[in-house]
Design an enzyme around this catalytic site. Structure first.
Site, short mmCIF file in Angstrom:
data_model
loop_
_atom_site.label_atom_id
_atom_site.label_comp_id
_atom_site.label_asym_id
_atom_site.label_seq_id
_atom_site.Cartn_x
_atom_site.Cartn_y
_atom_site.Cartn_z
N ARG A 1 4.27 -6.83 -8.93
CA ARG A 1 4.33 -8.41 -7.92
C ARG A 1 2.64 -9.03 -8.25
O ARG A 1 2.91 -10.77 -7.65
CB ARG A 1 3.94 -7.64 -6.60
CG ARG A 1 5.23 -7.33 -5.94
CD ARG A 1 5.15 -6.52 -4.89
NE ARG A 1 4.24 -5.82 -4.29
CZ ARG A 1 4.97 -4.59 -4.36
NH1 ARG A 1 5.77 -4.41 -4.38
NH2 ARG A 1 3.59 -3.32 -3.99
N GLU B 1 -3.05 10.05 -6.47
CA GLU B 1 -3.27 11.15 -6.13
C GLU B 1 -3.32 12.29 -6.40
O GLU B 1 -3.62 13.47 -5.78
CB GLU B 1 -2.43 10.78 -4.61
CG GLU B 1 -3.48 11.87 -3.55
CD GLU B 1 -2.74 11.14 -1.98
OE1 GLU B 1 -2.16 11.64 -1.96
OE2 GLU B 1 -2.28 9.64 -2.12
#
Length: 172
Positions: A60, A97
């Site tokens: 994006r 993560e």
């Protein structure tokens, strides 16, 4: 213009507990899109962010980076996920993560004297933006700043980035 009104909230996407900020509704609104690019351009110019290149993060960041580069009279260079670029690449691995990921840029896209502005639609934890800055600094580029449409302020991404101007248009 109220950009938040043009960004759709989608609860529990991509997984339960996540509020996804969908920019496709902003992109489809001609006046809102024009306002977004014009405002980013004005804020960059006011902050003295006049790059040689705008670097857009996949994917994006491409949508906002190309028109911003045009407005700033700069070139545009994409930073991609692994395996998407056909020529020799520089790469950086960074922590997620749960695991790691990698970003790549063509070796001949930028040189050590180039001044760059990093652009994406959203900053959350800041991991991808920091990795992009690390990759560009490894090449020898000067990272002038960052521009994001959306900042998720509660996730602290801004604190992970270098001490350069960070432009955002909408905070959640």
């Amino acid at each position: 213009m109220d950009l938040k009104a043009l960004i759709r909230d989608i609860p529990d996407f991509p997984k339960p507990g996540i509020m996804f900020r969908d920019i496709t509704t902003l992109l489809s609104h001609g006046e809102g899109l024009r306002y977004t690019i014009d405002t980013l351009t004005e804020k960059c110019q006011t902050a003295g962010l006049i790059p040689d290149y705008v670097v857009g993060m996949e994917s994006r960041g491409f949508l906002f980076g190309v028109p911003l580069a045009y407005q700033l009279q700069a070139g545009f260079v994409p930073v991609r996920k692994p395996g998407k670029l056909p020529a020799a690449v520089h790469q950086v691995e960074y922590e997620l993560e749960y695991g790691t990921d990698r970003l790549e840029i063509h070796q001949d896209a930028l040189a050590d004297h180039h001044r760059v502005l990093i652009v994406d639609d959203l900053i959350a934890t800041g991991g991808t933006a920091k990795a992009t800055a690390d990759l560009l600094e490894k090449i020898g580029c000067e990272v002038l700043g960052f521009a994001f449409i959306i900042e998720l302020t509660g996730l602290g991404g801004r604190e992970k980035l270098p001490d350069v101007p960070i432009i955002t248009l909408v905070d959640y």
